[in-house]
Design a protein around this motif. Structure first.
Motif, short mmCIF file in Angstrom:
data_model
loop_
_atom_site.label_atom_id
_atom_site.label_comp_id
_atom_site.label_asym_id
_atom_site.label_seq_id
_atom_site.Cartn_x
_atom_site.Cartn_y
_atom_site.Cartn_z
N ARG A 289 70.38 16.78 38.46
CA ARG A 289 71.67 16.96 37.78
C ARG A 289 71.59 16.52 36.32
NH1 ARG A 289 75.98 17.57 41.24
NH2 ARG A 289 77.41 16.66 39.72
N SER A 290 70.67 15.60 36.01
CA SER A 290 70.57 15.10 34.64
C SER A 290 69.61 15.90 33.78
CB SER A 290 70.14 13.63 34.66
OG SER A 290 68.88 13.48 35.28
N ASP A 291 68.95 16.92 34.36
CA ASP A 291 67.97 17.69 33.58
C ASP A 291 68.66 18.51 32.50
OD1 ASP A 291 65.78 16.83 34.97
OD2 ASP A 291 65.68 18.56 36.31
N PRO A 292 68.12 18.50 31.28
CA PRO A 292 68.66 19.37 30.23
C PRO A 292 68.28 20.82 30.48
CG PRO A 292 66.73 18.22 29.42
CD PRO A 292 67.01 17.66 30.79
N GLU A 293 68.88 21.70 29.71
CA GLU A 293 68.64 23.14 29.88
C GLU A 293 67.16 23.49 29.80
OE1 GLU A 293 69.28 27.14 27.15
OE2 GLU A 293 70.80 25.57 27.09
N ALA A 294 66.44 22.94 28.82
CA ALA A 294 65.03 23.29 28.64
C ALA A 294 64.22 22.93 29.88
CB ALA A 294 64.47 22.58 27.41
N SER A 295 64.52 21.80 30.51
CA SER A 295 63.78 21.39 31.70
C SER A 295 64.05 22.33 32.86
CB SER A 295 64.17 19.96 32.08
OG SER A 295 63.73 19.04 31.10
N ARG A 296 65.30 22.72 33.05
CA ARG A 296 65.62 23.62 34.17
C ARG A 296 64.94 24.97 33.99
NH1 ARG A 296 70.86 21.29 33.34
NH2 ARG A 296 71.54 23.17 32.25
N LEU A 297 64.97 25.50 32.77
CA LEU A 297 64.34 26.80 32.52
C LEU A 297 62.83 26.70 32.65
CD1 LEU A 297 66.45 28.06 29.48
CD2 LEU A 297 66.69 28.72 31.87
N ALA A 298 62.25 25.61 32.16
CA ALA A 298 60.80 25.44 32.27
C ALA A 298 60.36 25.30 33.72
CB ALA A 298 60.35 24.24 31.45
N SER A 299 61.19 24.68 34.57
CA SER A 299 60.86 24.59 35.99
C SER A 299 60.81 25.98 36.61
CB SER A 299 61.88 23.72 36.72
OG SER A 299 61.80 22.37 36.30
N CYS A 300 61.70 26.87 36.19
CA CYS A 300 61.66 28.25 36.69
C CYS A 300 60.39 28.95 36.22
CB CYS A 300 62.89 29.01 36.20
SG CYS A 300 64.45 28.42 36.87
N ALA A 301 60.02 28.75 34.96
CA ALA A 301 58.79 29.36 34.46
C ALA A 301 57.58 28.83 35.21
CB ALA A 301 58.65 29.09 32.96
N LEU A 302 57.58 27.52 35.49
CA LEU A 302 56.48 26.92 36.25
C LEU A 302 56.39 27.52 37.65
CD1 LEU A 302 54.26 24.76 36.25
CD2 LEU A 302 56.00 23.09 36.95
N ALA A 303 57.54 27.73 38.29
CA ALA A 303 57.55 28.35 39.61
C ALA A 303 56.99 29.76 39.56
CB ALA A 303 58.97 28.37 40.17
N MET A 304 57.29 30.50 38.50
CA MET A 304 56.75 31.85 38.36
C MET A 304 55.23 31.81 38.28
SD MET A 304 59.46 33.44 35.60
CE MET A 304 58.77 35.11 35.61
N LEU A 305 54.68 30.89 37.51
CA LEU A 305 53.23 30.79 37.36
C LEU A 305 52.57 30.37 38.67
CD1 LEU A 305 53.16 28.98 33.89
CD2 LEU A 305 52.51 31.35 34.34
N VAL A 306 53.18 29.40 39.36
CA VAL A 306 52.61 28.92 40.62
C VAL A 306 52.65 30.02 41.68
CG1 VAL A 306 52.99 27.30 42.52
CG2 VAL A 306 53.04 26.48 40.16
N ALA A 307 53.73 30.78 41.72
CA ALA A 307 53.87 31.84 42.72
C ALA A 307 52.78 32.90 42.57
CB ALA A 307 55.25 32.49 42.61
N GLN A 308 52.25 33.06 41.36
CA GLN A 308 51.22 34.06 41.11
C GLN A 308 49.81 33.52 41.34
OE1 GLN A 308 51.93 35.04 37.04
NE2 GLN A 308 53.95 35.90 37.43
N HIS A 309 49.69 32.20 41.49
CA HIS A 309 48.37 31.57 41.55
C HIS A 309 47.94 31.38 43.00
CE1 HIS A 309 45.03 29.00 40.35
NE2 HIS A 309 45.42 28.14 41.26
N ARG A 310 46.72 31.75 43.32
CA ARG A 310 46.19 31.57 44.67
C ARG A 310 45.69 30.13 44.82
NH1 ARG A 310 44.70 35.18 48.43
NH2 ARG A 310 44.90 36.86 46.91
N PRO A 311 46.17 29.38 45.83
CA PRO A 311 45.72 28.00 46.00
C PRO A 311 44.21 27.89 46.17
CG PRO A 311 47.63 28.47 47.38
CD PRO A 311 47.17 29.78 46.83
N SER A 312 43.63 26.83 45.64
CA SER A 312 42.20 26.60 45.76
C SER A 312 41.83 26.24 47.19
CB SER A 312 41.77 25.45 44.83
OG SER A 312 42.10 25.74 43.50
N LYS A 313 40.63 26.63 47.58
CA LYS A 313 40.11 26.27 48.90
C LYS A 313 39.06 25.19 48.74
CE LYS A 313 42.45 29.33 51.29
NZ LYS A 313 43.48 28.90 52.27
N TYR A 314 39.18 24.13 49.52
CA TYR A 314 38.24 23.04 49.43
C TYR A 314 37.56 22.81 50.77
CZ TYR A 314 42.55 20.68 50.90
OH TYR A 314 43.73 20.33 51.52
#
Length: 316
Positions: A289-314
């Motif tokens: 609730r305390s996140d500023p606009e830039a943080s909320r939008l950047a979290s969405c951008a981060l989710a977009m990048l992660v959704a496209q990335h295939r997790p590493s196999k170890y």
């Protein structure tokens, strides 16, 4: 001798995240219980920026009342009427498990309630890896994004949970375009001490990396905070390492130290942050609730990048 890091414009690292997804299609996202102006407005704002395609899940009268009170137009978005927040979380997981959404965003409910639904065996969102949270901090006058994990989910992780926490953070960094991220395993000292479990865990994690049980990054530890981010401090202690003073990822020993570290950087150093839950079948945005606009939008951008990335196999 190296001087202080080059100054950067405040918010530059979060703007870089937004730049990485510019022109990409929006991420279909289940927004859980957006029954107040802040959570509903954050979802709609992200949609207007082309970052997400929200599906709103909550008691329809409360969602509509929140929209009317804040003069937010939700007519373009699908609204699924559910009875309460717990049902909203469960339905969001079902949508994600069925492939109808590619991410989940927390609305006006407690993190524990949302994550209880996510980690339930019937959710369909669990993998063979422990879920963990990654903060991506944009610290003024620091020349690169700084990832901190886990400061939100795992309270006192054991060695194998820490292995997953480290791997999740590496995958997050790789998704952000950081090649071979440098991982600092934090403690209070730089040598292994039998009475300090964090130092033993750090040494074991480094050896696990050597044996392919953690992949994609370079690990070093134990390291104190100063030696992880300051090359001068590392030189003073005689620490020769490609990670010391150059860390991209800071792995904390427990949730208490991680939460304090992240909040100290936010409130004393005026860092901005994005955040994501890794290790599940879809990324989960735990906006505050305390996140500023830039943080909320950047979290969405981060989710977009992660959704496209295939997790590493170890190796197991």
């Amino acid at each position: 001798m190296n001087g202080p890091p080059a100054a950067q414009e405040d918010g530059a690292q979060l703007q870089r995240l937004l730049g990485l997804v510019r022109g990409q299609p929006p991420l279909r996202t289940a927004v859980v219980h957006p029954v107040d102006a802040l959570s509903l407005g954050a979802a709609v704002q992200a949609a207007e920026r082309g970052l997400i395609e929200p599906i709103l899940l909550g008691p329809a009268p409360r969602v509509r009342d929140a929209a009317a009170a804040a003069a937010i137009d939700i007519a373009p978005f699908r609204l699924i009427d559910v009875e309460h927040s717990h049902e909203a979380a469960t339905r969001a997981c079902a949508l994600a498990a069925a492939g109808e959404t590619a991410a989940i965003m927390k609305g006006a409910l407690h993190t524990d309630e949302l994550m209880e639904a996510v980690v339930a065996p019937a959710s369909g969102l669990r993998t063979d890896r422990r879920m963990s949270h990654v903060f991506v901090l944009d610290v003024p006058d620091f020349p690169r994004p700084l990832l901190i994990t886990d400061a939100a989910l795992n309270i006192a992780p054991d060695l194998m949970v820490l292995r997953d926490i480290v791997q999740n953070a590496i995958d997050c960094a790789l998704a952000m375009g950081i090649s071979e991220p440098k991982v600092a395993l934090l403690s209070a000292v730089e040598t292994v001490h039998p009475k300090m479990p964090s130092t033993i865990h750090a040494a074991a994690l480094c050896k696990m990396s050597d044996r392919g049980q953690i992949v994609g990054g370079v690990l070093e530890g134990p390291l104190a905070f100063d030696n992880a981010i300051s090359e001068a401090a590392a030189r003073t202690k005689g620490i020769a390492s490609p990670v010391a003073g150059r860390a991209d990822i800071l792995v904390v020993p427990d949730i208490e130290s991680g939460n304090m570290l992240a909040k100290q950087l936010s409130y004393l150093s005026h860092a901005q942050s994005a955040g994501i839950v890794m290790g599940g079948r879809v990324p989960i945005m735990l906006t505050s609730r305390s996140d500023p606009e830039a943080s909320r939008l950047a979290s969405c951008a981060l989710a977009m990048l992660v959704a496209q990335h295939r997790p590493s196999k170890y190796a197991r």
